[in-house]
Structure formats: structure tokens, C-alpha cells
Motif scaffolding. Sequence first.
Motif: not given
Length: 263
Positions: A8-32
Amino acid sequence: MRILVFITGVVFQMAAFAQSFDHSHENFTQVLDRHVVVYDNNLKSAVNYNQLAQNSEPLKTYLDALSAVEKPMYQSWASQQQLAFLINAYNGFTLKLIVDNIEEFRSGEAESIRDLGGLFSTPWEKSFFTLLGERRTLDWVEHEKIRVDFDEPRIHAALVCAAISCPKLRAEAFSAENLNTQLDDQMLTFLNDRDKNGIDDKGIYLSKIFDWYRDDFNGLEDYLLEYISALSDDPAQKEKMKQQSLDIRFVDYNWTLNSIDNR
């Protein structure tokens, strides 16, 4: 019980990993959005590399965020999230390679990304950035990850190697949410660019990209039929194409830097 708690701890940790990254890549969009100029009816783009070099911190911040992603986090993501991450990494670190060597382009020592290679290596074989916990090359991203892990020929219209004959660099980042639409738009745009692809009185002419990566298209002639309207508006040409009675040739590749000065 302890095993259950651990899992259960591993599952929650992986879920936290997945949520901590900005998958919209908005910062790169601003550069482009700030440094990429789209032209020729949205078929082509060029980069203001001098401007990007003068204001490179946002790109560095974004690339640092990519470099901070470790394998467990990456492996916890959905397939579309992984692919968008890798495409953006390839394009983003390609921009970095040009910016890091901007003085060579300013002085005239370099005119193409190919001029940035070493005595016995190409620029794509340089280990100049970190990704998924190790020093990597652009070749590793494209040939050892993307082409190995994903059966997706449209990536060849999305990976941009800083040359005029490359597909256009989008003025926005790829994102998992929009990836299918973005990849299809890239391939349509690429095939609609008559300087790179089309049909003339000699038959079908295509970018060398389709020659270099022909095996990735699982039957190039059949694959092109999916985009027949992008190659021609002429009913007679379309009919010949459907009958596969047109010869295919591959045009020379222009490796000149895709800068705004070379439009």
C-alpha cells in the motif's frame, strides 16, 4: 499484514510521484511560444536562437525538471505521459545544444547542428544531459527509448533536429492529454509542406526521413494512403497513389540551422 502495508505504501508513493510532475509541460510551452516563429501557413517554423540564448533560464529550469525525474517516477506514468516526456526532452535538449554553442553559429564556425559533433562522433552521440538518472545522448532518447518502447511512426514528424528540412517545431509542448491530436497534426503538416513532401510529374517525393526510418512505417506505401489528402488535392494523382503506381523518391536534406535568419 506487513506485506500489505508495504505494498500500500509503495502504491501511494508511486501515485505521489506521478502527481508531482507537470504533465502539461506548460513551462516548455512558454519557452516555445516565446522563441518559435511559425510561418508559411503554419507549415514551417523557425527558432530565434539568439533571443533564446539571451533568455535561456526558463529553458534551463524546464530541462532541470526533466533531469530530476528518476526511473521509478517515469515508470509509474501512463504510456502517453512517457512518450510526451521523451519527445519534449529530445526537442528541448536539442535547443540546449544549439544555445550552448551559439557563439559558433554567430562566428560562422557552425552552420548546422552537424558541425557540433566531435572528431569521431556526431552531436547526437554526445552525452551532454541527464535523463532518468544517467548521462544521455539524443540518439539514446530517439533510438533506444522512443523507437524501442513505442510503435508510433508519427514521432518522426515530431522530433526536431534543428534543421530546415526537419518537421516544424511546434510552438507548444506535447502533452499526454493532447498527444494523439498533436502527433496527427504534425504528420499532416509535414506531408502538406510541398518543400518536403508531395506529388509531381515524376511521382511521389518525400523527405529523407521516410527513407531513413522506412521500416518504422510498416509498409510505407500503405501508410501514406492514410494521409493521401495531405500529399495531393488532385483526384487523378490520388487514384494513381491508391493503385500504388507512382514511384517514390527521397529529396535531399537541408541541414542548415532552422533559425529565423535562415527562413
